[in-house]
Design a protein around this motif. Structure first.
Motif, PDB file in Angstrom:
ATOM      1  N   ALA A 100     -20.971  15.324 -47.808  1.00 11.06           N
ATOM      2  CA  ALA A 100     -20.670  16.424 -46.891  1.00 11.06           C
ATOM      3  C   ALA A 100     -21.924  17.200 -46.493  1.00 11.06           C
ATOM      4  O   ALA A 100     -22.848  17.368 -47.284  1.00 11.06           O
ATOM      5  CB  ALA A 100     -19.657  17.375 -47.535  1.00 11.06           C
ATOM      6  N   ARG A 102     -21.252  20.207 -44.969  1.00 13.11           N
ATOM      7  CA  ARG A 102     -20.707  21.562 -45.061  1.00 13.11           C
ATOM      8  C   ARG A 102     -19.463  21.519 -45.926  1.00 13.11           C
ATOM      9  O   ARG A 102     -18.622  20.642 -45.772  1.00 13.11           O
ATOM     10  CB  ARG A 102     -20.368  22.101 -43.662  1.00 13.11           C
ATOM     11  CG  ARG A 102     -19.916  23.563 -43.646  1.00 13.11           C
ATOM     12  CD  ARG A 102     -19.509  23.981 -42.246  1.00 13.11           C
ATOM     13  NE  ARG A 102     -19.173  25.393 -42.163  1.00 13.11           N
ATOM     14  CZ  ARG A 102     -18.541  25.969 -41.139  1.00 13.11           C
ATOM     15  NH1 ARG A 102     -18.196  25.240 -40.089  1.00 13.11           N
ATOM     16  NH2 ARG A 102     -18.273  27.257 -41.148  1.00 13.11           N
ATOM     17  N   ARG A 104     -16.447  24.189 -47.341  1.00 12.37           N
ATOM     18  CA  ARG A 104     -15.817  25.515 -47.350  1.00 12.37           C
ATOM     19  C   ARG A 104     -14.626  25.460 -48.298  1.00 12.37           C
ATOM     20  O   ARG A 104     -13.843  24.510 -48.249  1.00 12.37           O
ATOM     21  CB  ARG A 104     -15.344  25.883 -45.941  1.00 12.37           C
ATOM     22  CG  ARG A 104     -16.464  26.094 -44.935  1.00 12.37           C
ATOM     23  CD  ARG A 104     -15.944  26.168 -43.512  1.00 12.37           C
ATOM     24  NE  ARG A 104     -15.565  24.852 -43.002  1.00 12.37           N
ATOM     25  CZ  ARG A 104     -14.940  24.641 -41.845  1.00 12.37           C
ATOM     26  NH1 ARG A 104     -14.593  25.677 -41.088  1.00 12.37           N
ATOM     27  NH2 ARG A 104     -14.652  23.419 -41.446  1.00 12.37           N
ATOM     28  N   LEU A 212     -12.402  22.539 -47.203  1.00  8.35           N
ATOM     29  CA  LEU A 212     -12.708  21.920 -45.916  1.00  8.35           C
ATOM     30  C   LEU A 212     -14.084  21.283 -46.035  1.00  8.35           C
ATOM     31  O   LEU A 212     -15.035  21.939 -46.455  1.00  8.35           O
ATOM     32  CB  LEU A 212     -12.701  22.954 -44.788  1.00  8.35           C
ATOM     33  CG  LEU A 212     -11.329  23.519 -44.398  1.00  8.35           C
ATOM     34  CD1 LEU A 212     -11.491  24.841 -43.656  1.00  8.35           C
ATOM     35  CD2 LEU A 212     -10.575  22.509 -43.526  1.00  8.35           C
ATOM     36  N   THR A 214     -17.083  18.833 -44.075  1.00 14.03           N
ATOM     37  CA  THR A 214     -17.601  18.200 -42.873  1.00 14.03           C
ATOM     38  C   THR A 214     -18.364  16.956 -43.296  1.00 14.03           C
ATOM     39  O   THR A 214     -19.389  17.050 -43.973  1.00 14.03           O
ATOM     40  CB  THR A 214     -18.524  19.148 -42.088  1.00 14.03           C
ATOM     41  OG1 THR A 214     -17.806  20.344 -41.751  1.00 14.03           O
ATOM     42  CG2 THR A 214     -19.029  18.485 -40.810  1.00 14.03           C
ATOM     43  N   ARG A 218     -17.280  15.087 -38.774  1.00  9.59           N
ATOM     44  CA  ARG A 218     -15.880  15.436 -38.557  1.00  9.59           C
ATOM     45  C   ARG A 218     -15.365  16.180 -39.777  1.00  9.59           C
ATOM     46  O   ARG A 218     -15.848  15.985 -40.895  1.00  9.59           O
ATOM     47  CB  ARG A 218     -15.019  14.196 -38.266  1.00  9.59           C
ATOM     48  CG  ARG A 218     -14.799  13.259 -39.413  1.00  9.59           C
ATOM     49  CD  ARG A 218     -14.177  11.947 -38.928  1.00  9.59           C
ATOM     50  NE  ARG A 218     -12.738  11.937 -39.015  1.00  9.59           N
ATOM     51  CZ  ARG A 218     -12.079  11.293 -39.975  1.00  9.59           C
ATOM     52  NH1 ARG A 218     -12.730  10.679 -40.933  1.00  9.59           N
ATOM     53  NH2 ARG A 218     -10.762  11.268 -39.977  1.00  9.59           N
ATOM     54  N   ASP A 219     -14.383  17.038 -39.548  1.00  6.68           N
ATOM     55  CA  ASP A 219     -13.827  17.857 -40.614  1.00  6.68           C
ATOM     56  C   ASP A 219     -12.576  17.213 -41.199  1.00  6.68           C
ATOM     57  O   ASP A 219     -11.766  16.612 -40.483  1.00  6.68           O
ATOM     58  CB  ASP A 219     -13.469  19.251 -40.088  1.00  6.68           C
ATOM     59  CG  ASP A 219     -14.696  20.081 -39.742  1.00  6.68           C
ATOM     60  OD1 ASP A 219     -15.768  19.797 -40.302  1.00  6.68           O
ATOM     61  OD2 ASP A 219     -14.583  20.992 -38.898  1.00  6.68           O
ATOM     62  N   ALA A 221      -9.604  18.126 -44.541  1.00  5.04           N
ATOM     63  CA  ALA A 221      -9.143  19.155 -45.469  1.00  5.04           C
ATOM     64  C   ALA A 221      -8.609  18.498 -46.735  1.00  5.04           C
ATOM     65  O   ALA A 221      -8.083  17.382 -46.707  1.00  5.04           O
ATOM     66  CB  ALA A 221      -8.053  20.005 -44.825  1.00  5.04           C
ATOM     67  N   VAL A 238      -5.790  19.550 -40.001  1.00  2.00           N
ATOM     68  CA  VAL A 238      -7.034  20.194 -40.424  1.00  2.00           C
ATOM     69  C   VAL A 238      -7.170  21.561 -39.769  1.00  2.00           C
ATOM     70  O   VAL A 238      -7.596  22.534 -40.408  1.00  2.00           O
ATOM     71  CB  VAL A 238      -8.249  19.307 -40.074  1.00  2.00           C
ATOM     72  CG1 VAL A 238      -9.553  20.032 -40.398  1.00  2.00           C
ATOM     73  CG2 VAL A 238      -8.189  17.992 -40.852  1.00  2.00           C
ATOM     74  N   GLU A 242      -7.916  25.282 -41.275  1.00  2.00           N
ATOM     75  CA  GLU A 242      -9.017  26.107 -40.770  1.00  2.00           C
ATOM     76  C   GLU A 242      -8.523  27.487 -40.346  1.00  2.00           C
ATOM     77  O   GLU A 242      -9.241  28.480 -40.521  1.00  2.00           O
ATOM     78  CB  GLU A 242      -9.703  25.393 -39.606  1.00  2.00           C
ATOM     79  CG  GLU A 242     -10.512  24.183 -40.032  1.00  2.00           C
ATOM     80  CD  GLU A 242     -11.119  23.432 -38.868  1.00  2.00           C
ATOM     81  OE1 GLU A 242     -12.172  22.804 -39.056  1.00  2.00           O
ATOM     82  OE2 GLU A 242     -10.540  23.478 -37.756  1.00  2.00           O
TER      83      GLU A 242
END
Length: 270
Positions: A100, A102, A104, A212, A214, A218-219, A221, A238, A242
């Motif tokens: 990843a 990112r 969250r 979450l 990235t 692409r994201d 969850a 997703v 968010e």
């Protein structure tokens, strides 16, 4: 990480997909590099697809279906696999965390696994239903190391509910070391830790913890349950997570006040 020899297509949809992806490739006389070229990806990506350490992307499944004229077989299989509750989620989570850019996360009752000290993790695992404490602890610490010890660590934002700081896990000494670790992490330029205080009242985060990630631009969850987790890859699903994340962000204390909350809790544990 699964090796090809360890794949069991009778146990897992993703194993079944991996095995048949390789079989079809070899039956069509294609090398791994040739398939990677057709998919416009790295050769290592094909290798991970065929060892089930990476779930094949829907767009890539559609390409191989057209390439080998399989009448949407692979696209349909990953649809079934996404909806299946297979129990190999921890392996997938670790792989996604490792790659990843990112991350969250939200956790209201305990400190998230990626932010735990080894002593806190041990105490938390002892309170659960672990069958092999040392193996589970090693896996949790390995996940953390794979994220924080990278040369290019991901951007991490963690929202913590006030209860995660108030709940005593292990001894006061263990808890103090854990909060001190959070303070230390909060000083990293790529880490933000924010606290949702009790005064925030009822909020969407009460529905449960989530993450979450990235990955590959692409994201996706990850929703956590008692014994296993569930990945959401559909953009609409997703987006719902968010929205929950943004709702929590609206109520959480900013970074600097959150660090002050952590410092105050550290003093209380002294």
């Amino acid at each position: 990480m699964y090796a090809r020899e360890a794949l069991d297509p009778s146990r897992s949809f993703w194993h079944f997909i991996a095995v048949h992806l390789r079989r079809y490739r070899e039956a069509h006389g294609m090398s791994g590099q040739a398939l990677a070229t057709a998919l416009d990806c790295d050769r290592s990506t094909v290798s991970r697809y065929e060892s089930a350490t990476l779930k094949i992307r829907p767009a890539h499944a559609e390409i191989v279906d057209r390439l080998w004229e399989t009448n949407n077989m692979f696209a349909n299989l990953i649809g079934f696999a996404d909806r299946a509750d297979e129990g190999d989620w921890l392996l997938s989570l670790a792989e996604f965390e490792r790659r990843a850019t990112r991350i969250r996360m939200w956790e209201f009752a305990v400190v998230p696994g990626l932010l735990q000290t080894s002593d806190y993790a041990r105490a938390a695992l002892l309170a659960g239903a672990t069958n092999d404490l040392e193996a589970d602890l090693d896996r949790r610490m390995s996940r953390k190391s794979a994220v924080f010890d990278r040369k290019d660590p991901p951007r991490i934002t963690a929202f913590l509910g006030w209860a995660a700081l108030q709940q005593l896990v292990g001894s006061r000494e263990i808890m103090r070391a854990q909060v001190a670790h959070l303070v230390e992490l909060s000083e990293f330029s790529h880490v933000s830790i924010r606290v949702l205080e009790n005064e925030a009242g009822a909020h969407q985060g009460l529905e449960g913890p989530f993450m979450l990630l990235t990955v590959d631009h692409r994201d996706l969850a990850y929703i956590e349950a008692t014994t296993r987790g569930c990945f959401l890859t559909d953009p609409f699903d997703v987006q719902e997570v968010e929205v929950r994340y943004e709702s929590i962000s609206d109520r959480a204390a900013p970074v600097a006040p959150s660090r002050a909350i952590l410092q105050a809790e550290l003093e209380n544990l002294s």
